[in-house]
Write an enzyme that holds these catalytic residues in place. Structure first.
Site, PDB file in Angstrom:
ATOM      1  N   PRO A  22       0.824  -1.211   0.000  1.00 33.90           N
ATOM      2  CA  PRO A  22       0.000   0.000   0.000  1.00 33.90           C
ATOM      3  C   PRO A  22       0.859   1.263   0.000  1.00 33.90           C
ATOM      4  O   PRO A  22       1.833   1.348   0.745  1.00 33.90           O
ATOM      5  CB  PRO A  22      -0.795  -0.108   1.310  1.00 33.90           C
ATOM      6  N   MET A  23       0.508   2.214  -0.845  1.00 33.83           N
ATOM      7  CA  MET A  23       1.222   3.495  -0.857  1.00 33.83           C
ATOM      8  C   MET A  23       0.208   4.612  -1.010  1.00 33.83           C
ATOM      9  O   MET A  23      -0.454   4.736  -2.054  1.00 33.83           O
ATOM     10  CB  MET A  23       2.237   3.540  -2.003  1.00 33.83           C
ATOM     11  N   GLN A  77      -7.054  -1.082   3.632  1.00 36.46           N
ATOM     12  CA  GLN A  77      -6.240  -0.749   4.803  1.00 36.46           C
ATOM     13  C   GLN A  77      -6.794   0.507   5.468  1.00 36.46           C
ATOM     14  O   GLN A  77      -7.013   1.520   4.798  1.00 36.46           O
ATOM     15  CB  GLN A  77      -4.783  -0.501   4.417  1.00 36.46           C
ATOM     16  N   CYS A 107       2.370   3.962   9.587  1.00 39.76           N
ATOM     17  CA  CYS A 107       2.504   5.314   9.051  1.00 39.76           C
ATOM     18  C   CYS A 107       3.200   6.217  10.073  1.00 39.76           C
ATOM     19  O   CYS A 107       2.792   6.297  11.232  1.00 39.76           O
ATOM     20  CB  CYS A 107       1.134   5.890   8.683  1.00 39.76           C
ATOM     21  N   LYS A 146      -0.162  -4.452   9.139  1.00 40.81           N
ATOM     22  CA  LYS A 146       1.143  -4.117   8.569  1.00 40.81           C
ATOM     23  C   LYS A 146       1.840  -3.227   9.581  1.00 40.81           C
ATOM     24  O   LYS A 146       1.311  -2.180   9.968  1.00 40.81           O
ATOM     25  CB  LYS A 146       0.980  -3.400   7.225  1.00 40.81           C
ATOM     26  N   GLY A 208      10.167  -3.995   2.004  1.00 38.42           N
ATOM     27  CA  GLY A 208      11.263  -3.036   2.088  1.00 38.42           C
ATOM     28  C   GLY A 208      12.397  -3.280   1.126  1.00 38.42           C
ATOM     29  O   GLY A 208      13.078  -4.302   1.182  1.00 38.42           O
ATOM     30  N   GLY A 231       6.679  -2.021  -3.121  1.00 38.67           N
ATOM     31  CA  GLY A 231       6.040  -0.711  -3.249  1.00 38.67           C
ATOM     32  C   GLY A 231       6.733   0.127  -4.312  1.00 38.67           C
ATOM     33  O   GLY A 231       6.387   0.086  -5.496  1.00 38.67           O
ATOM     34  N   ARG A 232       7.786   0.843  -3.892  1.00 37.55           N
ATOM     35  CA  ARG A 232       8.449   1.758  -4.817  1.00 37.55           C
ATOM     36  C   ARG A 232       9.005   1.041  -6.038  1.00 37.55           C
ATOM     37  O   ARG A 232       9.018   1.603  -7.140  1.00 37.55           O
ATOM     38  CB  ARG A 232       9.549   2.523  -4.064  1.00 37.55           C
TER      39      ARG A 232
HETATM   40  C1  FMN Z   1       4.633   7.156  -1.149  1.00 34.18           C
HETATM   41  C2  FMN Z   1       4.472   6.070  -0.123  1.00 34.18           C
HETATM   42  C3  FMN Z   1       3.264   5.924   0.534  1.00 34.18           C
HETATM   43  C4  FMN Z   1       3.103   4.893   1.475  1.00 34.18           C
HETATM   44  N1  FMN Z   1       1.876   4.723   2.045  1.00 34.18           N
HETATM   45  C5  FMN Z   1       1.658   3.639   2.840  1.00 34.18           C
HETATM   46  C6  FMN Z   1       0.341   3.337   3.314  1.00 34.18           C
HETATM   47  O1  FMN Z   1      -0.622   4.037   3.015  1.00 34.18           O
HETATM   48  N2  FMN Z   1       0.204   2.243   4.100  1.00 34.18           N
HETATM   49  C7  FMN Z   1       1.240   1.431   4.459  1.00 34.18           C
HETATM   50  O2  FMN Z   1       1.066   0.452   5.183  1.00 34.18           O
HETATM   51  N3  FMN Z   1       2.494   1.698   4.005  1.00 34.18           N
HETATM   52  C8  FMN Z   1       2.710   2.757   3.200  1.00 34.18           C
HETATM   53  N4  FMN Z   1       3.962   2.972   2.686  1.00 34.18           N
HETATM   54  C9  FMN Z   1       5.037   2.017   2.982  1.00 34.18           C
HETATM   55  C10 FMN Z   1       5.142   0.944   1.885  1.00 34.18           C
HETATM   56  O3  FMN Z   1       3.971   0.141   1.819  1.00 34.18           O
HETATM   57  C11 FMN Z   1       6.355   0.028   2.087  1.00 34.18           C
HETATM   58  O4  FMN Z   1       6.225  -0.694   3.288  1.00 34.18           O
HETATM   59  C12 FMN Z   1       7.664   0.821   2.119  1.00 34.18           C
HETATM   60  O5  FMN Z   1       7.695   1.781   1.083  1.00 34.18           O
HETATM   61  C13 FMN Z   1       8.880  -0.103   1.942  1.00 34.18           C
HETATM   62  O6  FMN Z   1       8.727  -0.889   0.799  1.00 34.18           O
HETATM   63  P1  FMN Z   1       9.358  -0.531  -0.660  1.00 34.18           P
HETATM   64  O7  FMN Z   1      10.838  -0.338  -0.455  1.00 34.18           O
HETATM   65  O8  FMN Z   1       9.018  -1.753  -1.480  1.00 34.18           O
HETATM   66  O9  FMN Z   1       8.710   0.708  -1.147  1.00 34.18           O
HETATM   67  C14 FMN Z   1       4.167   4.003   1.781  1.00 34.18           C
HETATM   68  C15 FMN Z   1       5.392   4.185   1.130  1.00 34.18           C
HETATM   69  C16 FMN Z   1       5.558   5.195   0.177  1.00 34.18           C
HETATM   70  C17 FMN Z   1       6.882   5.341  -0.519  1.00 34.18           C
END
Ligand code: FMN
Length: 357
Positions: A22-23, A77, A107, A146, A208, A231-232
């Site tokens: 989720p992002m 979520q 968050c 999460k 991550g 995510g990213r």
């Molecule tokens: C722009 C952005 C928004 C995010 N929003 C959420 C969110 O709404 N809920 C959540 O559980 N994690 C959120 N995250 C965290 C991501 O879900 C993830 O756990 C974190 O970015 C690490 O994973 P990644 O390196 O694959 O991005 C967000 C991350 C980013 C970069």
């Protein structure tokens, strides 16, 4: 690679065991559709949704629960710190047909934490326990969480939190192995994912820093987790899930052509424009383009050109120019000189999204 296999959250199969993380401000209905169509996504999750907004009938919060039938399994979520509102919002998610209800305990945004929600729950486990128990009483769909590693480096409590969650009836735990105070600095601690997996009997996934097929496969093999969240990495490469799935099954991973990349940007822009006001669509497009063009020839200049665009026509022109130039094997110099390159900052997690709460 037989150890990488689908897993189940109660009777819901997550197949392949790959989750679009989720992002906030990114994984809305359009982005999830775009990713789902590329293939390989086993579970999608909404952006985090404010329970204050949902229970006060805020139209934005309600819109955030929308999903496509062919997106299933789909998790909503929610975030918040008040158990009554969390329970009501969970009921609403079940009513709209979500397959899974996920509670955000990660968050780091001050606005969210101040009210006891997000990663604030990690430093108030009794509050988290009440919330989880209240939600559990109210819904029949599986409840998942999460979490982050802990609130700060000196209070890492992911294992304790996971145990408590399992005791409350939580059926899947996802860990992003950074602390709240760490934000996005450093690297995620995947050893903690392994520890949680050893401690609880519900499925456990890690989140991550996965940006390549190899990293994902290594996480499964070395950590022994049931699933991984991306995510990213999915913004930079919307085919990453498909590529991982193909590799798991011993097939050559799909390699998108420049034409595929151009088409995906245009498709995304069209979906956004159908779904939101023009300026919002342009904003989201800038954000995706910032991640998506990393590593492409002239990518930094293209990002800069997109960043300076202020209308739909300009964005479409810039995309055409860019892809026509590099497809013809010519160098792309954008609109300005290379010295004018700017880096488009990635939104800082849920900070920006929560600014409008
Ligand atoms: C722009 C952005 C928004 C995010 N929003 C959420 C969110 O709404 N809920 C959540 O559980 N994690 C959120 N995250 C965290 C991501 O879900 C993830 O756990 C974190 O970015 C690490 O994973 P990644 O390196 O694959 O991005 C967000 C991350 C980013 C970069």
């Amino acid at each position: 690679m037989s150890e990488i296999k689908p897993f189940k959250i109660r009777d819901i199969e997550i197949n392949p065991p790959l989750v679009l993380s989720p992002m906030a401000g990114v994984t809305d209905i359009s982005f999830r559709r775009l990713l789902k169509q590329r293939g390989g996504v086993g579970l999608t999750v909404s952006e985090f949704i404010s329970v204050e907004g949902l229970t006060r009938s805020n139209p934005k919060s309600k819109r955030q629960m929308r999903f496509y039938e062919n997106e299933r399994p789909f998790a909503v979520q929610i975030f918040g710190g008040q158990h009554e509102r969390m329970r009501l919002a969970a009921e609403m998610a079940e009513e709209v047909g979500a397959d899974i209800l996920d509670v955000n305990c990660g968050c780091p945004a001050p606005k969210v934490v101040k009210h006891g929600g997000g990663s604030g729950l990690l430093r108030d486990l009794p509050r988290l326990e009440t919330i989880l128990k209240e939600i559990k009483k109210a819904i029949t769909i599986p409840l998942t969480i999460k979490i982050r590693a802990g609130y700060s480096d000196s209070t890492i409590n992911a294992i304790e939190t996971a145990k408590l969650a399992e005791a409350c009836g939580v059926e899947h735990i996802a860990l992003h192995g950074r602390t709240k105070e760490q934000g996005y600095r450093g690297l995620a601690n995947w050893d903690l994912v392994r520890e949680i997996k050893k401690t609880v009997s519900v499925p456990v996934s890690g989140s991550g820093d996965i940006t390549t097929i190899q990293q994902a496969l290594e996480r499964f093999r070395e950590i022994g987790c049931d699933g991984v969240l991306i995510g990213r990495g999915a913004m930079a490469n919307p085919w990453i899930f498909r590529q991982i799935e193909e590799t798991i099954h011993g097939r050559e991973p799909f390699q998108p052509t420049l034409e595929d990349k151009r088409a995906v940007l245009l498709e995304y822009f069209e979906m956004l424009r159908e779904d939101m006001p023009e300026m919002s669509a342009i904003g989201r497009m800038k954000q995706l383009a910032g991640q998506f063009t990393r590593g492409l020839q002239g990518g930094a200049l293209f990002r800069t050109a997109i960043y300076h665009s202020h209308s739909v026509e300009e964005i479409l022109d810039r995309i055409s120019e860019y892809f026509e130039t590099i497809s013809a094997g010519r160098h792309y110099f954008g609109e300005g000189k290379p010295s004018e390159v700017i880096e488009v900052p990635m939104l800082d997690s849920c900070e920006v999204a929560s600014a409008s709460l």
